[in-house]
Design an enzyme around this catalytic site. Structure first.
Site, PDB file in Angstrom:
ATOM      1  N   HIS A 157     128.618  19.260 -85.251  1.00  6.63           N
ATOM      2  CA  HIS A 157     130.371  18.714 -85.840  1.00  6.63           C
ATOM      3  C   HIS A 157     130.613  18.954 -85.767  1.00  6.63           C
ATOM      4  O   HIS A 157     130.698  20.823 -86.745  1.00  6.63           O
ATOM      5  CB  HIS A 157     130.058  17.587 -86.623  1.00  6.63           C
ATOM      6  CG  HIS A 157     130.421  16.563 -86.538  1.00  6.63           C
ATOM      7  ND1 HIS A 157     131.945  16.993 -87.099  1.00  6.63           N
ATOM      8  CD2 HIS A 157     131.129  15.526 -85.896  1.00  6.63           C
ATOM      9  CE1 HIS A 157     133.755  15.671 -86.751  1.00  6.63           C
ATOM     10  NE2 HIS A 157     132.259  15.319 -86.047  1.00  6.63           N
ATOM     11  N   GLU A 167     133.580  15.867 -78.153  1.00  2.00           N
ATOM     12  CA  GLU A 167     134.592  15.663 -79.646  1.00  2.00           C
ATOM     13  C   GLU A 167     135.543  17.061 -79.609  1.00  2.00           C
ATOM     14  O   GLU A 167     135.337  17.850 -79.717  1.00  2.00           O
ATOM     15  CB  GLU A 167     133.639  15.734 -80.263  1.00  2.00           C
ATOM     16  CG  GLU A 167     132.682  16.334 -81.123  1.00  2.00           C
ATOM     17  CD  GLU A 167     132.778  16.457 -82.712  1.00  2.00           C
ATOM     18  OE1 GLU A 167     132.356  15.742 -83.184  1.00  2.00           O
ATOM     19  OE2 GLU A 167     132.764  18.163 -83.305  1.00  2.00           O
TER      20      GLU A 167
END
Length: 240
Positions: free
Chosen positions: A81, A153
């Protein structure tokens, strides 16, 4: 890093049954994984963790092994992430090691890739994402992508209220799917590619209507049970 024991109980009470036809995965903070899993057991949802240690056990104070997550009922682990990369200096090598740790424990990795605003403005968004994919492919081998989930993302659209346009998101999802097609057509067709970047109920319909967006990696909007349920309901609608 959100929540209290009371908030978990209230969230579970407000959560409706998951809509049929989609997979809904909660990745709560480690401290509340067991509590949320117990509260939502038999409600049609699955569970994962937001990160995991590389090692399976040992003198690593403060860490949580992938095997522990599995023991608590998790089936997924987010790796790479952008906040882990940016705030905790997780390099591509660390991301590979955590992916392998997730696989070792029988967890499905949700592999995150994405570019910063500066990289996009510099015209290097595609190059950055491909380099991140290449690092995982080289470090973990061709089997890295088997039964993995990929989440695109754009870092500039996380927690900022900014969302990539559906066209921008679709464009990068095509890049990722073509990358997988270079390994095999079956891999390209069978791999779920999620969009993560300030996904909310208002934007979900247009995002999920894109041909190569298979779902969302939802951040802040998932903290409100009603909004997250609305996003899940949108994902469950037949494609246009």
């Amino acid at each position: 890093m959100n929540g209290t024991a009371q908030a978990v109980a209230e969230y579970a009470s407000a959560w409706p049954d998951a809509p049929p036809g989609i997979d809904v995965v909660f990745c709560p903070p480690w401290a509340y994984l067991d509590r949320l899993a117990s509260a939502l057991r038999d409600r049609g949802v699955r569970f994962g963790v937001q990160t995991t240690a590389i090692e399976p056990a040992g003198a690593f104070t403060g860490e949580h092994a992938a095997e522990m997550a599995r023991d608590l009922g998790a089936e997924f682990a987010i790796v790479g992430h952008s906040e882990r990369r940016r705030l905790y200096a997780e390099t591509d090598a660390v991301v590979v090691a955590k992916l392998l740790a997730a696989r070792r424990a029988g967890l499905t990795p949700i592999v995150c890739v994405g570019e910063t605003l500066e990289e996009r403005r510099g015209g290097n968004a595609v190059g950055v994402v491909l380099a991140q994919l290449d690092a995982i492919d080289a470090g973990a081998g061709p089997s890295a992508w088997e039964d993995a989930v990929i989440a695109y993302e754009p870092v500039w659209a996380i927690g900022t209220g900014e969302t990539a346009t559906p066209a921008q998101a679709q464009e990068m999802h095509v890049v990722i799917r073509e990358y997988l097609a270079g390994r095999s057509s079956a891999l390209a067709e069978g791999t779920r590619i999620l969009y993560g970047g300030s996904v909310n109920a208002a934007a979900a319909n247009d995002l999920f209507a894109q041909a190569d967006i298979d779902g969302g990696l939802v951040g802040g909007a998932s903290l409100v049970a009603g909004e997250f349920a609305s996003i899940c309901g949108t994902a469950a609608k037949p494609p246009p």
